[in-house]
Design a protein around this motif. Structure first.
Motif, short mmCIF file in Angstrom:
data_model
loop_
_atom_site.label_atom_id
_atom_site.label_comp_id
_atom_site.label_asym_id
_atom_site.label_seq_id
_atom_site.Cartn_x
_atom_site.Cartn_y
_atom_site.Cartn_z
N HIS A 1 -68.38 -77.33 43.99
CA HIS A 1 -69.15 -78.20 44.87
C HIS A 1 -70.61 -78.09 44.45
CE1 HIS A 1 -71.07 -79.72 48.50
NE2 HIS A 1 -69.90 -80.24 48.83
N ARG A 2 -71.17 -79.20 43.97
CA ARG A 2 -72.47 -79.16 43.33
C ARG A 2 -73.58 -78.80 44.32
NH1 ARG A 2 -71.95 -78.00 38.53
NH2 ARG A 2 -73.85 -79.04 37.88
N GLY A 3 -73.48 -79.26 45.56
CA GLY A 3 -74.49 -78.92 46.55
C GLY A 3 -74.45 -77.45 46.92
N ALA A 4 -73.24 -76.90 47.00
CA ALA A 4 -73.10 -75.48 47.33
C ALA A 4 -73.56 -74.61 46.17
CB ALA A 4 -71.66 -75.18 47.69
N GLU A 5 -73.35 -75.07 44.95
CA GLU A 5 -73.76 -74.28 43.79
C GLU A 5 -75.27 -74.11 43.75
OE1 GLU A 5 -72.77 -74.27 39.03
OE2 GLU A 5 -73.21 -76.17 40.01
N LYS A 6 -76.00 -75.12 44.22
CA LYS A 6 -77.46 -75.04 44.22
C LYS A 6 -77.98 -74.16 45.35
CE LYS A 6 -77.53 -79.61 42.25
NZ LYS A 6 -77.67 -81.04 42.50
N ARG A 7 -77.20 -73.96 46.39
CA ARG A 7 -77.67 -73.24 47.56
C ARG A 7 -77.24 -71.78 47.63
NH1 ARG A 7 -77.11 -78.50 48.94
NH2 ARG A 7 -78.67 -79.36 50.36
N PHE A 8 -76.15 -71.44 46.97
CA PHE A 8 -75.59 -70.09 47.09
C PHE A 8 -75.45 -69.43 45.74
CE2 PHE A 8 -73.71 -72.64 50.55
CZ PHE A 8 -74.21 -71.95 51.63
N LYS A 9 -75.59 -68.09 45.74
CA LYS A 9 -75.35 -67.28 44.55
C LYS A 9 -74.46 -66.12 44.97
CE LYS A 9 -78.50 -69.23 41.77
NZ LYS A 9 -78.15 -70.60 42.09
N LYS A 10 -73.69 -65.61 44.01
CA LYS A 10 -72.88 -64.43 44.29
C LYS A 10 -73.60 -63.19 43.81
CE LYS A 10 -68.24 -66.27 44.56
NZ LYS A 10 -66.94 -66.39 43.92
N THR A 11 -73.52 -62.12 44.60
CA THR A 11 -74.13 -60.85 44.21
C THR A 11 -73.15 -60.09 43.32
OG1 THR A 11 -73.25 -59.70 46.15
CG2 THR A 11 -75.41 -60.75 46.38
N GLY A 12 -73.58 -58.95 42.84
CA GLY A 12 -72.73 -58.15 41.97
C GLY A 12 -71.51 -57.61 42.68
N THR A 13 -71.63 -57.39 43.99
CA THR A 13 -70.49 -56.86 44.74
C THR A 13 -69.58 -57.95 45.27
OG1 THR A 13 -71.83 -56.81 46.75
CG2 THR A 13 -71.72 -54.78 45.44
N GLY A 14 -69.94 -59.23 45.04
CA GLY A 14 -69.08 -60.33 45.45
C GLY A 14 -69.49 -61.00 46.74
N LYS A 15 -70.56 -60.51 47.38
CA LYS A 15 -71.05 -61.19 48.57
C LYS A 15 -71.79 -62.45 48.16
CE LYS A 15 -71.65 -56.95 51.18
NZ LYS A 15 -72.63 -56.01 51.75
N ILE A 16 -72.02 -63.34 49.12
CA ILE A 16 -72.69 -64.60 48.83
C ILE A 16 -74.07 -64.57 49.45
CG2 ILE A 16 -72.60 -67.09 49.09
CD1 ILE A 16 -69.57 -66.84 49.13
N LYS A 17 -75.07 -64.89 48.62
CA LYS A 17 -76.46 -64.85 49.03
C LYS A 17 -76.93 -66.25 49.38
CE LYS A 17 -79.57 -63.77 45.95
NZ LYS A 17 -80.44 -63.06 45.00
N ARG A 18 -77.79 -66.37 50.38
CA ARG A 18 -78.32 -67.67 50.79
C ARG A 18 -79.79 -67.52 51.16
NH1 ARG A 18 -79.48 -68.04 56.17
NH2 ARG A 18 -78.49 -66.50 57.52
N ASN A 19 -80.50 -68.65 51.17
CA ASN A 19 -81.88 -68.66 51.65
C ASN A 19 -81.86 -68.99 53.13
OD1 ASN A 19 -83.17 -68.05 49.22
ND2 ASN A 19 -82.97 -70.17 48.55
N ARG A 20 -82.95 -68.65 53.81
CA ARG A 20 -83.04 -68.90 55.25
C ARG A 20 -83.50 -70.32 55.52
NH1 ARG A 20 -82.70 -63.96 58.08
NH2 ARG A 20 -83.02 -62.18 56.73
N ALA A 21 -83.13 -70.84 56.67
CA ALA A 21 -83.49 -72.19 57.07
C ALA A 21 -84.85 -72.20 57.78
CB ALA A 21 -82.42 -72.76 57.99
N TYR A 22 -85.34 -73.40 58.13
CA TYR A 22 -86.57 -73.61 58.90
C TYR A 22 -87.82 -73.24 58.12
CZ TYR A 22 -82.97 -73.65 62.47
OH TYR A 22 -81.83 -73.91 63.18
N LYS A 23 -87.83 -73.47 56.83
CA LYS A 23 -88.98 -73.12 56.01
C LYS A 23 -89.51 -74.35 55.28
CE LYS A 23 -91.54 -69.85 53.90
NZ LYS A 23 -92.51 -70.74 53.29
N SER A 24 -89.15 -75.56 55.71
CA SER A 24 -89.51 -76.73 54.91
C SER A 24 -90.72 -77.50 55.44
CB SER A 24 -88.32 -77.67 54.81
OG SER A 24 -87.88 -78.03 56.10
N HIS A 25 -90.92 -77.61 56.73
CA HIS A 25 -92.06 -78.37 57.25
C HIS A 25 -92.45 -77.84 58.63
CE1 HIS A 25 -88.60 -80.42 59.01
NE2 HIS A 25 -89.38 -80.85 59.94
#
Length: 65
Positions: free
Chosen positions: A7-31
């Motif tokens: 999923h191209r949108g999910a690929e841009k928003r999420f990364k996997k850590t070395g242990t297999g967890k999924i990392k994300r950025n926090r919301a409410y930081k745009s305007h």
């Protein structure tokens, strides 16, 4: 069976850590940042992990990341 696609949108928003967890950025930081306290905006800069209830859903969207 068809090929799996990322999923191209999910690929841009999420990364996997070395242990297999999924990392994300926090919301409410745009305007409308002037109304938010500076310690809140500093906290919004840091990334966090996806909640355990959503881990399985998102990992299906990004099988190869």
């Amino acid at each position: 069976m068809p090929k799996l696609k990322t999923h191209r949108g999910a690929e841009k928003r999420f990364k996997k850590t070395g242990t297999g967890k999924i990392k994300r950025n926090r919301a409410y930081k745009s305007h409308m940042m002037t109304g938010k306290p500076s310690n809140r905006t500093r906290r919004l800069r840091t990334s966090t992990t996806v909640d355990a209830t959503q881990q399985r859903n998102i990992s299906r969207l990004i099988p190869f990341v």
